[in-house]
Design a protein around this motif. Structure first.
Motif, PDB file in Angstrom:
ATOM      1  N   UNK A   1     -66.264 -18.417  16.387  1.00 38.94           N
ATOM      2  CA  UNK A   1     -67.036 -17.399  17.109  1.00 38.94           C
ATOM      3  C   UNK A   1     -67.801 -16.524  16.117  1.00 38.94           C
ATOM      4  N   UNK A   2     -67.147 -16.163  15.037  1.00 41.85           N
ATOM      5  CA  UNK A   2     -67.765 -15.289  14.036  1.00 41.85           C
ATOM      6  C   UNK A   2     -68.948 -15.976  13.347  1.00 41.85           C
ATOM      7  N   UNK A   3     -68.815 -17.254  13.006  1.00 46.79           N
ATOM      8  CA  UNK A   3     -69.932 -17.963  12.366  1.00 46.79           C
ATOM      9  C   UNK A   3     -71.092 -18.117  13.351  1.00 46.79           C
ATOM     10  N   UNK A   4     -70.772 -18.389  14.598  1.00 51.21           N
ATOM     11  CA  UNK A   4     -71.812 -18.500  15.629  1.00 51.21           C
ATOM     12  C   UNK A   4     -72.580 -17.189  15.759  1.00 51.21           C
ATOM     13  N   UNK A   5     -71.861 -16.085  15.851  1.00 48.04           N
ATOM     14  CA  UNK A   5     -72.498 -14.772  16.003  1.00 48.04           C
ATOM     15  C   UNK A   5     -73.288 -14.382  14.759  1.00 48.04           C
ATOM     16  N   UNK A   6     -72.792 -14.736  13.572  1.00 53.81           N
ATOM     17  CA  UNK A   6     -73.508 -14.418  12.328  1.00 53.81           C
ATOM     18  C   UNK A   6     -74.846 -15.148  12.288  1.00 53.81           C
ATOM     19  N   UNK A   7     -74.854 -16.408  12.710  1.00 51.08           N
ATOM     20  CA  UNK A   7     -76.096 -17.181  12.720  1.00 51.08           C
ATOM     21  C   UNK A   7     -77.047 -16.637  13.790  1.00 51.08           C
ATOM     22  N   UNK A   8     -76.528 -16.311  14.949  1.00 57.26           N
ATOM     23  CA  UNK A   8     -77.353 -15.735  16.009  1.00 57.26           C
ATOM     24  C   UNK A   8     -77.980 -14.420  15.553  1.00 57.26           C
ATOM     25  N   UNK A   9     -77.203 -13.591  14.878  1.00 56.90           N
ATOM     26  CA  UNK A   9     -77.678 -12.287  14.399  1.00 56.90           C
ATOM     27  C   UNK A   9     -78.855 -12.441  13.428  1.00 56.90           C
ATOM     28  N   UNK A  10     -78.845 -13.519  12.645  1.00 55.74           N
ATOM     29  CA  UNK A  10     -79.915 -13.751  11.677  1.00 55.74           C
ATOM     30  C   UNK A  10     -81.087 -14.545  12.259  1.00 55.74           C
ATOM     31  N   UNK A  11     -81.022 -14.866  13.556  1.00 56.46           N
ATOM     32  CA  UNK A  11     -82.163 -15.490  14.213  1.00 56.46           C
ATOM     33  C   UNK A  11     -81.980 -16.913  14.673  1.00 56.46           C
TER      34      UNK A  11
ATOM     35  N   UNK B   1     -76.055 -15.834   3.168  1.00 52.82           N
ATOM     36  CA  UNK B   1     -75.806 -14.580   3.884  1.00 52.82           C
ATOM     37  C   UNK B   1     -74.736 -14.766   4.958  1.00 52.82           C
ATOM     38  N   UNK B   2     -74.794 -15.901   5.649  1.00 53.20           N
ATOM     39  CA  UNK B   2     -73.777 -16.207   6.668  1.00 53.20           C
ATOM     40  C   UNK B   2     -72.420 -16.325   5.992  1.00 53.20           C
ATOM     41  N   UNK B   3     -72.374 -17.046   4.893  1.00 53.82           N
ATOM     42  CA  UNK B   3     -71.134 -17.208   4.121  1.00 53.82           C
ATOM     43  C   UNK B   3     -70.579 -15.847   3.700  1.00 53.82           C
TER      44      UNK B   3
ATOM     45  N   UNK C   1     -71.372 -23.631  -4.050  1.00 52.43           N
ATOM     46  CA  UNK C   1     -71.807 -24.487  -2.940  1.00 52.43           C
ATOM     47  C   UNK C   1     -71.640 -23.802  -1.592  1.00 52.43           C
ATOM     48  N   UNK C   2     -71.559 -22.500  -1.593  1.00 52.66           N
ATOM     49  CA  UNK C   2     -71.280 -21.733  -0.377  1.00 52.66           C
ATOM     50  C   UNK C   2     -72.299 -21.989   0.730  1.00 52.66           C
ATOM     51  N   UNK C   3     -73.570 -21.932   0.397  1.00 51.65           N
ATOM     52  CA  UNK C   3     -74.608 -22.083   1.414  1.00 51.65           C
ATOM     53  C   UNK C   3     -74.554 -23.477   2.042  1.00 51.65           C
ATOM     54  N   UNK C   4     -74.446 -24.493   1.221  1.00 53.03           N
ATOM     55  CA  UNK C   4     -74.413 -25.870   1.721  1.00 53.03           C
ATOM     56  C   UNK C   4     -73.189 -26.120   2.589  1.00 53.03           C
ATOM     57  N   UNK C   5     -72.034 -25.679   2.130  1.00 51.27           N
ATOM     58  CA  UNK C   5     -70.797 -25.878   2.905  1.00 51.27           C
ATOM     59  C   UNK C   5     -70.853 -25.136   4.230  1.00 51.27           C
ATOM     60  N   UNK C   6     -71.361 -23.922   4.214  1.00 50.32           N
ATOM     61  CA  UNK C   6     -71.452 -23.130   5.443  1.00 50.32           C
ATOM     62  C   UNK C   6     -72.358 -23.825   6.441  1.00 50.32           C
ATOM     63  N   UNK C   7     -73.494 -24.303   5.983  1.00 50.53           N
ATOM     64  CA  UNK C   7     -74.425 -24.999   6.873  1.00 50.53           C
ATOM     65  C   UNK C   7     -73.791 -26.264   7.446  1.00 50.53           C
ATOM     66  N   UNK C   8     -73.157 -27.047   6.635  1.00 51.35           N
ATOM     67  CA  UNK C   8     -72.516 -28.292   7.116  1.00 51.35           C
ATOM     68  C   UNK C   8     -71.455 -28.007   8.160  1.00 51.35           C
ATOM     69  N   UNK C   9     -70.652 -26.979   7.924  1.00 45.57           N
ATOM     70  CA  UNK C   9     -69.613 -26.641   8.900  1.00 45.57           C
ATOM     71  C   UNK C   9     -70.242 -26.170  10.206  1.00 45.57           C
TER      72      UNK C   9
END
Length: 76
Positions: free
Chosen positions: A30-40, A53-55, A66-74
């Motif tokens: 839920x938190x990752x979903x909301x973080x991505x929604x908040x950024x557009x 930023x999401x990470x 590799x934070x950005x890549x891992x966050x996006x993949x998840x």
């Protein structure tokens, strides 16, 4: 939210078999979903390269290379 997410992923034949982890921490879906929604939303976050930023918002370790890549993949 989780029920709908699991159902959606199963219907597209990519079921969530276990909650993903970043580092040694379980991701709050839920938190990752909301973080991505908040950024557009996904397209904007990807286009503007905001996955780090999401990470960071999820409380990730600042030293991860590799934070950005891992966050996006998840998220995907």
């Amino acid at each position: 939210f989780l029920f709908s997410l699991y159902k959606f992923m199963k219907e597209r034949h990519t079921p969530i078999e276990r909650i993903p982890h970043l580092g040694f921490k379980q991701i709050n879906l839920w938190k990752i979903y909301k973080a991505v929604e908040k950024l557009g939303a996904y397209e904007l976050v990807t286009g503007r390269r905001l996955w780090k930023n999401v990470y960071d918002e999820l409380g990730g370790s600042p030293g991860s290379t590799s934070a950005a890549t891992c966050t996006r993949r998840h998220y995907e």
